[in-house]
Design an enzyme around this catalytic site. Structure first.
Site, mmCIF file in Angstrom:
data_model
loop_
_atom_site.group_PDB
_atom_site.id
_atom_site.type_symbol
_atom_site.label_atom_id
_atom_site.label_comp_id
_atom_site.label_asym_id
_atom_site.label_seq_id
_atom_site.Cartn_x
_atom_site.Cartn_y
_atom_site.Cartn_z
ATOM 1 N N ASN A 1 64.955 3.243 63.023
ATOM 2 C CA ASN A 1 66.349 3.402 62.956
ATOM 3 C C ASN A 1 66.172 4.503 64.106
ATOM 4 O O ASN A 1 65.958 5.562 64.046
ATOM 5 C CB ASN A 1 67.584 4.453 61.924
ATOM 6 C CG ASN A 1 68.625 4.541 61.749
ATOM 7 O OD1 ASN A 1 69.057 4.573 63.167
ATOM 8 N ND2 ASN A 1 68.572 5.503 61.282
ATOM 9 N N HIS B 1 74.013 4.651 56.073
ATOM 10 C CA HIS B 1 72.962 5.965 56.054
ATOM 11 C C HIS B 1 73.231 7.553 55.475
ATOM 12 O O HIS B 1 74.396 7.586 55.675
ATOM 13 C CB HIS B 1 72.523 5.235 57.911
ATOM 14 C CG HIS B 1 71.343 6.778 58.098
ATOM 15 N ND1 HIS B 1 71.534 8.002 58.357
ATOM 16 C CD2 HIS B 1 69.969 6.848 57.741
ATOM 17 C CE1 HIS B 1 70.642 8.286 58.568
ATOM 18 N NE2 HIS B 1 69.366 7.612 58.215
ATOM 19 N N SER C 1 60.844 11.260 57.423
ATOM 20 C CA SER C 1 60.385 11.903 58.013
ATOM 21 C C SER C 1 58.847 11.150 57.253
ATOM 22 O O SER C 1 57.572 11.689 57.289
ATOM 23 C CB SER C 1 59.707 13.344 57.019
ATOM 24 O OG SER C 1 61.082 13.913 57.691
ATOM 25 N N GLY D 1 64.157 13.936 59.309
ATOM 26 C CA GLY D 1 64.133 14.766 59.724
ATOM 27 C C GLY D 1 63.864 16.339 59.732
ATOM 28 O O GLY D 1 64.046 17.465 60.892
ATOM 29 N N GLU E 1 66.432 6.977 50.792
ATOM 30 C CA GLU E 1 66.374 7.978 52.347
ATOM 31 C C GLU E 1 66.657 9.476 51.677
ATOM 32 O O GLU E 1 67.962 10.006 51.166
ATOM 33 C CB GLU E 1 67.310 8.152 52.952
ATOM 34 C CG GLU E 1 66.396 7.098 53.670
ATOM 35 C CD GLU E 1 66.580 6.738 55.257
ATOM 36 O OE1 GLU E 1 65.998 6.621 55.349
ATOM 37 O OE2 GLU E 1 67.915 6.829 55.199
ATOM 38 N N GLU F 1 73.993 10.144 57.593
ATOM 39 C CA GLU F 1 74.444 10.455 58.664
ATOM 40 C C GLU F 1 75.966 10.231 58.567
ATOM 41 O O GLU F 1 76.749 10.471 58.807
ATOM 42 C CB GLU F 1 73.107 10.326 60.080
ATOM 43 C CG GLU F 1 72.174 11.432 59.816
ATOM 44 C CD GLU F 1 70.989 11.024 60.752
ATOM 45 O OE1 GLU F 1 71.118 9.950 61.527
ATOM 46 O OE2 GLU F 1 70.174 10.939 60.200
ATOM 47 N N LYS G 1 68.362 5.817 66.267
ATOM 48 C CA LYS G 1 69.660 6.392 65.833
ATOM 49 C C LYS G 1 70.512 6.938 67.314
ATOM 50 O O LYS G 1 70.553 6.074 68.388
ATOM 51 C CB LYS G 1 69.694 8.130 65.570
ATOM 52 C CG LYS G 1 68.816 8.429 63.744
ATOM 53 C CD LYS G 1 68.846 9.282 63.234
ATOM 54 C CE LYS G 1 68.026 8.733 62.433
ATOM 55 N NZ LYS G 1 67.708 10.107 60.883
HETATM 56 P P1 PGA Z 1 63.173 10.914 59.688
HETATM 57 O O1 PGA Z 1 64.505 9.632 59.584
HETATM 58 O O2 PGA Z 1 62.316 9.253 59.913
HETATM 59 O O3 PGA Z 1 63.646 11.143 61.732
HETATM 60 O O4 PGA Z 1 63.198 11.538 58.968
HETATM 61 C C1 PGA Z 1 64.514 8.690 58.896
HETATM 62 C C2 PGA Z 1 66.011 7.762 58.654
HETATM 63 O O5 PGA Z 1 67.125 8.255 58.613
HETATM 64 O O6 PGA Z 1 66.155 6.726 58.030
#
Ligand code: PGA
Length: 249
Positions: free
Chosen positions: A9, A94, A212, A172, A166, A96, A11
């Site tokens: 992803n 997601h 992560s 992140g 997740e 976010e 983003k």
């Molecule tokens: P990240 O994000 O690997 O940077 O933690 C994962 C995601 O948001 O799918």
């Protein structure tokens, strides 16, 4: 056997030339075996990504879509638009999108239905906040996110669904769920699907871990029985790291 999947992803990252360079670099890594490899660039680069990955092992997904088929929704993108440029997979739910754009279970249920109506695969994301885990509510939160959004679906629709656990506290942040925490939650999720549907359906659905995942921890996480791959954020922006993660399966 369940399909192994590694999805990146991107983003809101990568401009036009960075998008093509990253795709060229991934293409040059070649053979990903039977692992399904998916990248999700931003909307504006999807058509470019589709044309750069024709005849490769890499699939292109959208990071989101609107729940309506068309109409007066300024700034939004519909599933019909996505399928018309060759996008067959969409990431929905997601954290976010939930946190910053107010997406809730009801909206997501509509999005899932509309994506399926357009014959798209859905990578459906969900996961608990840190407070939920600290207070021991993480199983309940995950259960309600999945059941409110997906449990009205007919069994046949599940061949188009990929689940992505997740935990929000791991996205992140550099902090990951331990392989044991991931396995525990994935087994719980598979069991939920089994209770609602049946064992063979539950056994077929791929459940990805996200939060992560890096080259250094991917192998251990992916080695767990109910972890069928990963949804990768930050590390998907480096061809070398993403490739190492794919090859860790
Ligand atoms: P990240 O994000 O690997 O940077 O933690 C994962 C995601 O948001 O799918």
């Amino acid at each position: 056997m369940r399909t192994k999947i590694v999805a990146g992803n991107w983003k809101m990252n990568n401009e036009k030339t960075e998008t093509s360079s990253l795709i060229y670099a991934l293409n040059s890594q070649g053979d990903f075996g039977s692992t399904r490899v998916i990248i999700a660039p931003s909307y504006v680069h999807l058509a470019q990504a589709v044309s750069l990955t024709v005849d490769t092992e890499i699939e292109v997904a959208a990071q989101n879509m609107h729940e309506a088929t068309s109409g007066a929704y300024t700034g939004e993108v519909s599933p019909a638009m996505l399928s018309s440029i060759g996008i067959q997979t969409v990431i929905l739910g997601h954290s976010e999108r939930r946190a910053y754009f107010g997406e809730n279970d009801a909206t997501l249920a509509k999005k899932v239905t509309n994506a399926l109506d357009h014959d798209m695969d859905v990578i459906f994301c969900f996961g608990e906040e840190l407070e939920d885990r600290k207070s021991g509510n993480h199983f309940e939160v995950v259960k309600s996110q999945i059941s409110n959004t997906l449990f009205e679906l007919k069994s046949a629709a599940w061949s188009k669904i990929v689940l992505a656990y997740e935990p929000v506290w791991a996205i992140g942040t550099g902090e990951t769920a331990s392989p044991e925490q991931a396995q525990e939650m994935h087994a719980f999720i598979r069991n939920l699907v089994q209770e609602q549907y049946n064992g063979s359906l539950a056994n077929q659905v791929s459940i990805l871990y996200g939060g992560s995942v890096k080259p250094g921890n991917a192998q251990e996480i992916f080695s767990k029985q109910d972890v069928d791959g990963g949804l990768i954020g930050g590390a998907a922006l480096s061809a070398a790291d993403f490739t190492t993660i794919i090859k860790s399966i």
